[in-house]
Write an enzyme that holds these catalytic residues in place. Structure first.
Site, PDB file in Angstrom:
ATOM      1  N   ARG A 127       5.547   2.789  -2.674  1.00 21.82           N
ATOM      2  CA  ARG A 127       5.570   1.402  -3.143  1.00 21.82           C
ATOM      3  C   ARG A 127       6.879   1.075  -3.869  1.00 21.82           C
ATOM      4  O   ARG A 127       7.393  -0.030  -3.753  1.00 21.82           O
ATOM      5  CB  ARG A 127       4.349   1.130  -4.027  1.00 21.82           C
ATOM      6  CG  ARG A 127       3.081   0.960  -3.207  1.00 21.82           C
ATOM      7  CD  ARG A 127       1.884   0.629  -4.047  1.00 21.82           C
ATOM      8  NE  ARG A 127       1.277   1.817  -4.631  1.00 21.82           N
ATOM      9  CZ  ARG A 127       0.365   1.798  -5.584  1.00 21.82           C
ATOM     10  NH1 ARG A 127      -0.038   0.646  -6.088  1.00 21.82           N
ATOM     11  NH2 ARG A 127      -0.152   2.912  -6.041  1.00 21.82           N
ATOM     12  N   ARG A 169       0.847  -1.197   0.000  1.00 20.95           N
ATOM     13  CA  ARG A 169       0.000   0.000   0.000  1.00 20.95           C
ATOM     14  C   ARG A 169       0.877   1.241   0.000  1.00 20.95           C
ATOM     15  O   ARG A 169       2.071   1.176   0.203  1.00 20.95           O
ATOM     16  CB  ARG A 169      -0.914   0.016   1.232  1.00 20.95           C
ATOM     17  CG  ARG A 169      -2.067  -0.974   1.200  1.00 20.95           C
ATOM     18  CD  ARG A 169      -3.127  -0.658   0.177  1.00 20.95           C
ATOM     19  NE  ARG A 169      -3.487   0.749   0.090  1.00 20.95           N
ATOM     20  CZ  ARG A 169      -4.324   1.382   0.905  1.00 20.95           C
ATOM     21  NH1 ARG A 169      -4.912   0.726   1.890  1.00 20.95           N
ATOM     22  NH2 ARG A 169      -4.598   2.663   0.746  1.00 20.95           N
TER      23      ARG A 169
END
Length: 309
Positions: free
Chosen positions: A154, A148
């Site tokens: 990320r 997430r």
């Protein structure tokens, strides 16, 4: 037409890139208008410690912007189309769907390896059940890790979590200028994209005729038709973040082609269907392909997924 227009956007780097891009296109067409960008965080931006599938998808990345629109604090909002629920709040509409960038999923690996070159048991980060199911169907040995956060976060987790690879939307990677990091665009035969992936959309009040007219300048007909078919399919299947559904619509020679997939969570069952129609029948085609999926066993898969099996 008023000479100052207020534009709503999420505050992530990718969302801001997309909003600025939309504003630049509109400024070029309407140099007399002054555009002001207002940023805000959505529920999806704040709840980073919970998997998307557990939160649900009803306006996860859009609701706060939609409320601001309804209260006339902003004139329109820029979104990734894949974040848009298939049913919009009353009084709001998609004023424009812009020309789509690459709709596929991009593999970014720590040493540039392609999907087939990743080691047995490779750890791959993704927040998407759709990607997990299709990747596991292709390589059951993969270990899928929940991922997430915004795009920058990320990407960093590839190193900090010692992952072998991450899978992200190719369009977002390209928009951020990171395309040289892409090891491979995953073929559609392996992994169909999310509904609307790669397309930017602008949401507005449907009764604001000045804005509706303004946004026609950045509308891309073929992208609208293709994504209308995808969204029609998703709406018919009542799918969202909690259900592994992928779809890709494409227009060729004024014919619309739609391919879609429904899978169970562990990827042991993946059902594909496709269809074609005239571009004027986009929503009907979405329903027809959805019905094919249900008849081929998709109905049972969807019932099992929703029951948490």
């Amino acid at each position: 037409m008023k000479h100052k227009i207020t534009v709503g956007s999420r505050d992530s780097a990718l969302a801001m890139w997309q909003t600025r891009w939309v504003v630049e296109q509109l400024e070029r067409l309407n140099p007399e208008i002054d555009f002001e960008i207002v940023t805000m965080k959505t529920k999806g931006d704040k709840m980073l410690d919970v998997a998307l599938a557990k939160i649900g998808d009803k306006g996860l990345f859009t609701k706060e912007l939609e409320v601001a629109m309804q209260q006339k604090e902003i004139d329109f909002a820029v979104h990734s189309l894949k974040d848009m629920p298939t049913a919009l709040p009353k009084g709001l509409a998609l004023g424009a769907v812009c020309k789509r960038d690459n709709p596929g999923d991009a593999l970014i690996s720590k040493d540039g390896r392609k999907l087939d070159q990743l080691p047995k048991g490779a750890r791959i980060g993704t927040s998407s059940l759709r990607r997990c199911a299709q990747l596991l169907n292709y390589r059951p040995d993969f270990k899928l890790e929940a991922l997430r956060g915004n795009l920058n976060t990320r990407m960093k987790k590839l190193v900090s979590e010692r992952l072998d690879a991450v899978v992200l939307a190719a369009a977002g990677i390209t928009r951020m200028g990171w395309e040289d990091m892409i090891a491979e665009i995953i073929p559609f035969q392996v992994c169909l994209p999310a509904v609307g992936q790669g397309a930017i959309t602008v949401e507005c009040r449907e009764d604001d005729q000045d804005i509706v007219e303004l946004l026609k300048g950045i509308e891309h007909h073929h992208t609208r038709v293709a994504t209308d078919a995808e969204r029609s399919l998703l709406r018919y299947l009542e799918g969202g973040c909690q259900v592994p559904i992928g779809a890709h619509g494409e227009v060729n020679n004024n014919k619309l082609f739609l391919t879609a997939v429904v899978a169970n969570l562990d990827g042991t069952q993946v059902i594909r269907a496709q269809g074609e129609a005239d571009v004027s029948r986009a929503k009907e085609l979405g329903i027809e392909v959805a019905e094919k999926l249900l008849a081929m066993g998709g109905k049972k898969i969807l019932e099992q997924v929703r029951a948490g099996e």
